[in-house]
Design a protein around this motif. Sequence first.
Motif, short mmCIF file in Angstrom:
data_model
loop_
_atom_site.label_atom_id
_atom_site.label_comp_id
_atom_site.label_asym_id
_atom_site.label_seq_id
_atom_site.Cartn_x
_atom_site.Cartn_y
_atom_site.Cartn_z
N GLU A 25 0.93 -1.71 0.03
CA GLU A 25 -0.19 0.05 0.27
C GLU A 25 0.46 1.26 0.00
OE1 GLU A 25 -3.29 0.30 -0.39
OE2 GLU A 25 -3.29 -2.07 -0.58
N ALA A 26 1.40 1.09 0.64
CA ALA A 26 2.83 2.22 0.79
C ALA A 26 3.53 2.48 -0.28
CB ALA A 26 4.04 2.27 1.61
N ALA A 27 4.06 1.55 -1.60
CA ALA A 27 4.10 1.30 -2.48
C ALA A 27 3.55 1.98 -3.91
CB ALA A 27 5.08 0.00 -3.33
N LEU A 28 1.90 1.88 -3.27
CA LEU A 28 1.03 1.99 -3.95
C LEU A 28 0.66 4.29 -4.36
CD1 LEU A 28 -1.99 -0.61 -3.79
CD2 LEU A 28 -0.58 0.43 -5.77
N CYS A 29 1.39 4.44 -2.87
CA CYS A 29 0.96 5.58 -3.10
C CYS A 29 1.50 6.58 -2.43
CB CYS A 29 0.69 5.87 -1.03
SG CYS A 29 -0.70 5.25 -0.02
N LEU A 30 3.26 5.83 -3.02
CA LEU A 30 4.16 6.65 -2.96
C LEU A 30 4.51 6.95 -5.44
CD1 LEU A 30 6.94 8.07 -2.37
CD2 LEU A 30 8.32 5.33 -2.46
N GLY A 31 4.15 5.27 -5.17
CA GLY A 31 3.98 5.84 -7.00
C GLY A 31 2.76 6.64 -7.67
N PHE A 32 2.04 7.07 -6.78
CA PHE A 32 1.60 8.61 -7.13
C PHE A 32 1.70 9.28 -6.99
CE2 PHE A 32 -3.09 5.28 -6.99
CZ PHE A 32 -3.46 5.64 -8.36
N LEU A 33 2.46 9.40 -5.43
CA LEU A 33 3.37 10.62 -5.31
C LEU A 33 4.27 11.30 -5.85
CD1 LEU A 33 2.71 13.16 -2.81
CD2 LEU A 33 4.70 11.48 -1.80
N PRO A 35 5.65 9.33 -9.24
CA PRO A 35 5.76 8.36 -10.34
C PRO A 35 7.32 8.36 -10.82
CG PRO A 35 4.62 10.42 -11.04
CD PRO A 35 4.95 10.45 -9.69
N TYR A 36 8.28 8.80 -10.78
CA TYR A 36 9.44 8.60 -11.12
C TYR A 36 10.45 8.13 -10.22
CZ TYR A 36 10.19 12.35 -8.70
OH TYR A 36 10.30 14.25 -7.23
N SER A 37 9.79 7.64 -8.77
CA SER A 37 10.13 6.67 -8.33
C SER A 37 11.35 5.34 -8.25
CB SER A 37 9.60 7.10 -6.15
OG SER A 37 10.52 5.54 -5.64
N ASN A 38 11.94 5.14 -7.72
CA ASN A 38 12.73 3.90 -8.15
C ASN A 38 12.05 2.67 -7.49
OD1 ASN A 38 14.24 4.69 -10.73
ND2 ASN A 38 15.83 5.36 -9.55
N VAL A 39 12.55 3.01 -6.60
CA VAL A 39 12.01 2.09 -5.14
C VAL A 39 10.77 2.01 -5.24
CG1 VAL A 39 11.81 1.65 -2.54
CG2 VAL A 39 13.35 3.38 -3.40
N ALA A 40 9.70 2.73 -4.99
CA ALA A 40 7.57 2.36 -5.85
C ALA A 40 8.09 1.29 -6.76
CB ALA A 40 6.84 3.40 -5.76
N ARG A 41 8.55 1.93 -7.49
CA ARG A 41 8.61 0.98 -9.08
C ARG A 41 9.51 -0.75 -9.29
NH1 ARG A 41 11.42 3.72 -11.80
NH2 ARG A 41 13.49 2.72 -11.88
N GLU A 42 10.53 -0.10 -8.27
CA GLU A 42 10.70 -1.87 -8.34
C GLU A 42 9.96 -2.48 -7.27
OE1 GLU A 42 13.37 -3.48 -9.25
OE2 GLU A 42 13.59 -1.23 -10.86
N HIS A 43 9.07 -2.22 -6.40
CA HIS A 43 8.54 -2.97 -5.05
C HIS A 43 7.21 -3.17 -5.53
CE1 HIS A 43 7.59 -3.72 -1.16
NE2 HIS A 43 5.93 -3.52 -1.04
#
Length: 318
Positions: A25-33, A35-43
């Motif tokens: 859920e945190a990765a989903l939120c970070l992806g919205f916040l 979109p260029y986050s490598n951590v969010a994308r990888e997770h």
Amino acid sequence: VEDEEKLALALLMLIKKSGYKAAAEAALCLGFLRPYSNVAREHLLQCLCQGPKTQQMKALTVLVKIMGVHSATVVRSILDQLSCSSVLEHRFEATQMLKAIGLEQIQAHGLEELTFDLLRKKTYNEPFFAVAETVEELKMKSTMLNLVEAQLMSSNAMERQEAVISLSVLGIRSPQVFHLVLDMLDVEKNTSVKKSLQETLILLASIDPWIHNKLKNKVLFICEMPKTSMKVEFTRFRKEPENPEESNIQDFQLTELNPLFLTKSSATLDQQKKLNPPKGSDTPGFLPSLYISPKHKSLGSWTQGIRKQLQIFAETPN
């Protein structure tokens, strides 16, 4: 978002130190916040390989629609959703994602054949127009129709039925195929295939003006055959009776289905014997398929002969 930096750091902390569900859920939120986050994308990419299908779909939505990730892993996950998800909306969304990614990206990952095969199956397993739109968007329609039209001639009844159902969403692209379908309706002996033929014609006539005009004012007679060894000649489309509502026939129900009239007839074996004339008779037999003798080809003779047979049928005791 106020204190975006603090929120992003908190989400990163949750991704690294929380359990699977909270981290996802945190990765989903970070992806919205971001979109260029490598951590969010990888997770989120990792989420595609584990957890329930619903959670995987959430990850796909963010990856494709928010972050613009169109990798091979993403495409394979989309195909998996389209094939296996139990949620109708998710299967629909999968078709939209394939359209968004496009044929070039799918080809670049070497997944064109896999995508084609799955969409081909969907045209008869789940014949939604969204599937047909995806096939057309990915420039696969012509090749798919070539296969479907060839499959119409298969000796296997199930394969013929699959092809007929596929035509209901892919459409009929030529007069030759249209007349082939009508001919199949004449000679098809498998009841399931015959039913699919009727349903496909009705559906296509309701959305395709060309087919609608071809079938306009036609009558499709569906015969409920009695259990007998008597060979009956099938009839395809007849002109609409002059006054079908006035036909005083209890066993003959005329139901209008725009744009076709579907007529069912049922007759007992005894009725068949009474209605079929002896050999050498000039009177055409009233078979369930309304077979018209060549001697009655003219409109006047045809009308007179039919009216006479209808009268005989109406007077026949049940």
